[in-house]
Design a protein around this motif. Structure first.
Motif, short mmCIF file in Angstrom:
data_model
loop_
_atom_site.label_atom_id
_atom_site.label_comp_id
_atom_site.label_asym_id
_atom_site.label_seq_id
_atom_site.Cartn_x
_atom_site.Cartn_y
_atom_site.Cartn_z
N LYS A 160 4.49 -14.16 -9.20
CA LYS A 160 3.97 -12.79 -9.21
C LYS A 160 3.57 -12.33 -7.81
CE LYS A 160 4.10 -12.50 -13.74
NZ LYS A 160 5.05 -11.57 -14.42
N LEU A 161 3.80 -13.20 -6.82
CA LEU A 161 3.27 -12.99 -5.48
C LEU A 161 4.35 -12.53 -4.51
CD1 LEU A 161 0.41 -13.56 -4.31
CD2 LEU A 161 1.33 -15.74 -3.47
N CYS A 162 4.03 -11.52 -3.71
CA CYS A 162 4.91 -11.07 -2.63
C CYS A 162 4.07 -10.98 -1.36
CB CYS A 162 5.53 -9.71 -2.96
SG CYS A 162 6.64 -9.07 -1.67
N VAL A 163 4.26 -11.96 -0.46
CA VAL A 163 3.47 -12.03 0.77
C VAL A 163 4.31 -11.49 1.93
CG1 VAL A 163 2.15 -13.50 2.33
CG2 VAL A 163 2.31 -14.07 -0.12
N MET A 164 3.77 -10.50 2.63
CA MET A 164 4.50 -9.86 3.73
C MET A 164 3.81 -10.12 5.06
SD MET A 164 5.41 -6.28 1.81
CE MET A 164 3.95 -6.36 0.79
N TYR A 165 4.54 -10.72 5.97
CA TYR A 165 4.04 -10.97 7.33
C TYR A 165 4.50 -9.81 8.20
CZ TYR A 165 3.47 -13.43 11.82
OH TYR A 165 3.11 -13.80 13.10
N VAL A 166 3.55 -9.00 8.66
CA VAL A 166 3.87 -7.77 9.40
C VAL A 166 3.96 -8.06 10.89
CG1 VAL A 166 3.16 -5.41 9.91
CG2 VAL A 166 2.71 -6.39 7.64
N LEU A 167 5.09 -7.69 11.48
CA LEU A 167 5.33 -7.84 12.92
C LEU A 167 5.44 -6.47 13.57
CD1 LEU A 167 8.07 -10.57 12.59
CD2 LEU A 167 5.79 -10.95 13.52
N ASN A 168 4.97 -6.36 14.78
CA ASN A 168 5.02 -5.08 15.50
C ASN A 168 5.25 -5.38 16.98
OD1 ASN A 168 4.50 -2.66 16.83
ND2 ASN A 168 2.84 -2.07 15.47
N TYR A 169 6.44 -5.05 17.47
CA TYR A 169 6.78 -5.39 18.85
C TYR A 169 5.86 -4.71 19.86
CZ TYR A 169 9.54 -6.68 22.90
OH TYR A 169 9.95 -7.22 24.09
N TYR A 170 5.21 -3.65 19.46
CA TYR A 170 4.33 -2.93 20.38
C TYR A 170 2.93 -3.51 20.44
CZ TYR A 170 8.21 0.21 20.77
OH TYR A 170 9.46 0.71 21.02
N PRO A 186 7.67 -1.25 13.83
CA PRO A 186 7.73 -0.84 15.24
C PRO A 186 7.01 0.49 15.45
CG PRO A 186 9.82 -0.36 14.17
CD PRO A 186 8.97 -1.06 13.14
N ASN A 187 5.70 0.45 15.39
CA ASN A 187 4.88 1.65 15.38
C ASN A 187 3.79 1.53 16.44
OD1 ASN A 187 3.35 3.90 14.74
ND2 ASN A 187 2.46 2.97 12.90
N GLU A 204 11.45 4.92 20.42
CA GLU A 204 10.57 3.76 20.45
C GLU A 204 10.72 2.93 19.17
OE1 GLU A 204 6.86 5.35 23.22
OE2 GLU A 204 6.98 5.96 21.11
N VAL A 205 10.87 3.58 18.05
CA VAL A 205 11.08 2.86 16.79
C VAL A 205 12.37 2.05 16.86
CG1 VAL A 205 11.53 3.11 14.31
CG2 VAL A 205 9.80 4.54 15.41
N VAL A 206 13.44 2.66 17.31
CA VAL A 206 14.73 1.98 17.41
C VAL A 206 14.63 0.80 18.37
CG1 VAL A 206 17.13 2.20 18.15
CG2 VAL A 206 16.07 4.02 16.77
N SER A 207 14.04 1.03 19.55
CA SER A 207 13.93 -0.02 20.55
C SER A 207 13.08 -1.18 20.04
CB SER A 207 13.32 0.54 21.84
OG SER A 207 13.12 -0.48 22.80
N GLY A 208 11.93 -0.88 19.45
CA GLY A 208 11.06 -1.93 18.93
C GLY A 208 11.72 -2.72 17.83
N THR A 230 11.80 -2.66 7.17
CA THR A 230 11.30 -2.01 8.38
C THR A 230 10.49 -0.79 7.98
OG1 THR A 230 13.20 -2.74 9.69
CG2 THR A 230 11.89 -0.93 10.57
N CYS A 231 9.28 -0.71 8.50
CA CYS A 231 8.41 0.44 8.23
C CYS A 231 8.58 1.46 9.34
CB CYS A 231 6.95 -0.01 8.14
SG CYS A 231 6.65 -1.21 6.84
#
Length: 235
Positions: free
Chosen positions: A124-134, A168-169, A178-182, A199-200
């Protein structure tokens, strides 16, 4: 939103967001909870598990009319004293509820969910590791690996439980370029080790994003409304 819709079809009801401070977990958590409240028929519960000195907090939107369909759970803080919201275990086991957990951005925050993982149905679990190049700590694979290793060591999760999400925010002023580059730079860092499954992208540029990068065609895109930002930037 294909990744989230597929997770729901697989019976996922508990969505946990981890990642270092400033990567955008709280914003994504609010958007996820809003999506679940608007499109589903289950009670939606958002747990703000950020325990120490948060800057932007999902709990800050408690009185928002836009998010009135969400049940917010948090514990008031006193200076730097760590706090843990109550009721987590019961709702993680409630199949009539959707739970979104915004976990603090370090191993201290992740430790708070370790106790809840014992006896939890991982199907039942969905764990999301959020990455942000900025964010500086997301710009080299060694740091990403070290942080994730620390999280796994205290949270009772395994690498197989983790889904990688790119955000990439750089805030409300983020441009399409910036979104595309990140996004492309994060793909270069991560793709040989793990797939980026979603991708958010800011809702104002989400429609154009898929036309600008090849990676967008192979993964889910989640349009993000920015609820949390400085008041003077909103104007």
């Amino acid at each position: 939103m294909r990744f989230i819709e597929d997770a729901l079809k697989m019976g996922k009801t508990n969505f946990i967001l981890i990642g270092e401070a400033g990567c955008g977990k709280s914003e994504i958590a609010l958007n996820l909870a809003k999506f679940f409240a608007d499109t589903g028929d289950k009670e939606v519960h958002l747990f703000d598990m950020d325990m120490t000195k948060p800057l932007f907090r999902s709990r800050d939107m408690l009185d928002s009319q836009e998010l009135a369909g969400i049940n917010f759970h948090f514990e008031e803080q006193f200076y730097d004293a760590p706090t843990v919201a109550g009721g987590v275990r019961a709702l993680l086991h409630d199949h009539d509820s959707i739970v979104v957990m915004d976990v603090g951005g370090d191993d201290i925050g992740a430790r708070s969910i370790g106790g809840f993982m014992m006896g939890t149905d991982k199907s039942k679990l969905c764990v999301m590791y959020v990455l942000n190049y900025y964010r500086p700590f997301c710009q080299d694979i060694d740091h990403i690996d070290q942080f994730l290793s620390e999280i796994l060591a205290v949270s009772r999760l395994t690498l197989d439980d983790i889904h990688f999400v790119d955000n990439p925010n750089a805030g409300i002023t983020t441009t399409l370029e910036e979104v595309v580059s990140g996004s492309e730079k994060m793909h270069e860092l991560i793709s040989q080790y793990r797939p980026i499954e979603m991708t958010c992208v800011g809702e104002d540029v989400a429609g154009e994003f898929s036309k600008k990068t090849e990676q967008a065609n192979s993964r889910s895109i989640m349009p993000i409304h920015l609820y949390l930002t400085y008041e003077w930037l909103k104007n």
